[in-house]
Each structure stands twice: as C-alpha cells, then as structure tokens.
Design a protein around this motif. Structure first.
Motif, PDB file in Angstrom:
ATOM      1  N   ASN A  21      38.866 -34.288 -11.420  1.00 26.05           N
ATOM      2  CA  ASN A  21      40.335 -34.240 -11.450  1.00 26.05           C
ATOM      3  C   ASN A  21      40.918 -34.240 -12.855  1.00 26.05           C
ATOM      4  OD1 ASN A  21      40.693 -34.089  -8.689  1.00 26.05           O
ATOM      5  ND2 ASN A  21      40.803 -36.314  -8.420  1.00 26.05           N
ATOM      6  N   SER A  25      43.058 -31.254 -14.689  1.00 21.20           N
ATOM      7  CA  SER A  25      44.413 -31.415 -15.215  1.00 21.20           C
ATOM      8  C   SER A  25      44.507 -30.881 -16.642  1.00 21.20           C
ATOM      9  CB  SER A  25      44.845 -32.880 -15.163  1.00 21.20           C
ATOM     10  OG  SER A  25      44.112 -33.668 -16.080  1.00 21.20           O
ATOM     11  N   THR A 131      46.164 -40.930 -15.166  1.00 25.41           N
ATOM     12  CA  THR A 131      46.311 -40.009 -14.037  1.00 25.41           C
ATOM     13  C   THR A 131      47.599 -39.188 -14.033  1.00 25.41           C
ATOM     14  OG1 THR A 131      47.091 -41.865 -12.666  1.00 25.41           O
ATOM     15  CG2 THR A 131      44.769 -41.267 -12.503  1.00 25.41           C
ATOM     16  N   LEU A 134      47.692 -35.344 -14.467  1.00 21.96           N
ATOM     17  CA  LEU A 134      47.631 -34.349 -13.395  1.00 21.96           C
ATOM     18  C   LEU A 134      48.953 -33.602 -13.258  1.00 21.96           C
ATOM     19  CD1 LEU A 134      45.771 -36.563 -10.764  1.00 21.96           C
ATOM     20  CD2 LEU A 134      44.783 -34.667 -12.051  1.00 21.96           C
TER      21      LEU A 134
END
Length: 281
Positions: A21, A25, A131, A134
């Motif tokens: 992930n 991104s 995160t 993302l």
C-alpha cells in the motif's frame, strides 16, 4: 530539522522493492506529478499485486528484486522489517557495484543496519511516511547518513514529497519518535473518532448523524490546525468558554490524565521501534 511541502521530480530510474500500500501511494503520487512510468520499476513477488501495479499505473514490474534495480539510481525498500535483512543481503553485490541511494520506509531498521546488510559504504535514507500518504496528504520524516550526497538527499525528498510534506531529522535516534508521533499518529486520531462516535450513540444520536458529526468535526479541526497558523493550545483556548460545555469536557479529559496518557502511548510506540531494530539485527 527542515520541512518541505513540494519538490521537483527525480531525474533517475527508481526501483521499489515491495509493492504494498505505501509503495502504491508513492508510485501514484509520482505518476500523478508526471514521472515517466518507464522509469519506475517495482519488484513484487505476489503476482496479483504485480499485475495490479502494471495495470493501474503502467509501471515496469518484476518478480525479482535484482531485476528491478538494474538501472535504478534510487532504491526504495518497502518490505517488512522482519525480511529486510534477507532482502538487503540478496542485493548487496549489486548495491556495492551501483552505489544507489537506498531509501527505507521500514520502521525500526537503522541506517547502520541497512548499510551493513548492503555491503557497507552505502548512501542510506530512512523515511517514515504515514497512511494519509494514500491520499497524497501524508507527512514523512527523513534521516540521511553521512554518505548521502546533496543530490541524493534531494532525490529522496522528491520521491517522498509525492505523498505529502517532508521533514528532515538530523539525529537518527529521533526517528523512533517520528514513527511514534506521525507514523502511528493517524491511528490515534482514528481511535479518538471511534470513541467519540460510540459516545454519540450512547447519547442517543442516530448512527448516520453520529458518524457525520464526528468525521466532519475531525476534518474541520484538522483544517483549522493546518490553515490557521495558530498553535493547538491557542485554538483550544478560543473554543473553551469559561463554565461552558467544552470546558466541562476538557476538564474531564484532563482529570483522567489525557496528556500523560498520550505521552505514555507515544513513548511506548518509540520503544517498540527500538525493539524492532534489535529483534531484526
């Protein structure tokens, strides 16, 4: 410590070792900003992930890390800390020959460890994104070892800036604090939102209304923090009227040791980062 909001695109081939992930991104951010996909290589052992990366972004994908790094001047190590040593060892001979700048986003793995595993005398940048990268709204703490040139430092920043702001940290010992504050930080906000939503339901609000009220409150507060230029303490003071509802809530938080508990939680995360380093040495 220095911070940057934007940076130009790097004029080199980039190899992502791992296509999870966070790598996705960063790749998405680079492609969105105009990085030629022919210059982005991704090594990912899982066929489904490899196919998705090629289909979604048009980048060059490989099943083996050694194939991905052939022409790359920057290697971005996006594998789990537990397998980093093994992956580095498999690339050590190539690293010694090519002398790339190696950027690692693995929590708790030090520049010294990475340099040793890659054969010594390597340019290493540790990076800790979070995160919201993302969404292109992340923040990344960066540390460069002594071998990293000014050009390589700029290249590393250019890659990580594709996911949001960057902050350089001069002392690597503080990178565990970066992990604890910003790397893990989004989860703290999610936990607060989760608790607020549960409390709203207990107060009798309908589920849909509770969710909307909490999420937009968190979003609005974050915008005020980032756009107003004011310190968090000042913003809190302005909305806390003496004897009002907000003061009642704030006093309850503080009576429960909110600030001390937050400091304890961040310290626990920082200590866990040090433990990861020791466990994987």
């Amino acid at each position: 410590m220095t911070a940057s909001a934007t940076a130009a695109l790097p004029d080199i081939d980039i190899a992502f070792i791992g296509g999870g992930n966070m790598a996705r991104s960063l790749i998405a951010g680079l492609v969105r900003r105009g990085m030629p996909t022919a210059r982005i290589h991704v090594a990912e052992p899982v066929p489904a992930l490899r196919e998705a990366l090629a289909q979604d972004f048009g980048v060059q994908t490989h099943s083996a890390a050694a194939d991905a790094v052939v022409r790359a001047g920057l290697w971005l190590m996006a594998v789990k800390p537990q397998v980093m040593r093994e992956v580095c060892a498999s690339l050590a001979a190539v690293a010694t020959q090519q002398q790339p700048v190696v950027v690692s986003i693995a929590a708790g793995i030090t520049a010294t460890q990475l340099e040793r595993w890659l054969g010594g005398n390597q340019s290493i940048v540790r990076a800790m994104p979070n995160t919201p990268a993302l969404l292109g709204a992340g923040v990344t703490g960066l540390f460069a070892n002594a071998q990293v040139s000014a050009t390589q430092r700029a290249q590393a920043e250019q890659v990580l800036a594709s996911a949001g702001r960057t902050v350089w940290i001069a002392d690597e010992a503080r990178m565990d604090a970066v992990t604890a504050v910003s790397g893990s930080g989004p989860a703290y906000v999610f936990l607060l939102a989760e608790a607020m939503e549960a409390a709203a339901l207990e107060q009798g609000l309908p589920a849909e209304a509770a969710r909307t009220l909490v999420l937009d409150t968190v979003l609005g507060a974050a915008r005020m923090l980032t756009e107003s230029g004011e310190a968090p303490a000042e913003l809190r003071r302005r909305v806390t009227s003496p004897g009002g509802t907000t003061q009642a809530a704030i006093e309850t938080f503080q009576a429960g040791g909110f600030e001390a508990l937050t400091a304890k939680a961040i310290d626990a995360a920082a200590r866990r980062g040090k433990e990861l380093s020791a466990a994987n040495d």
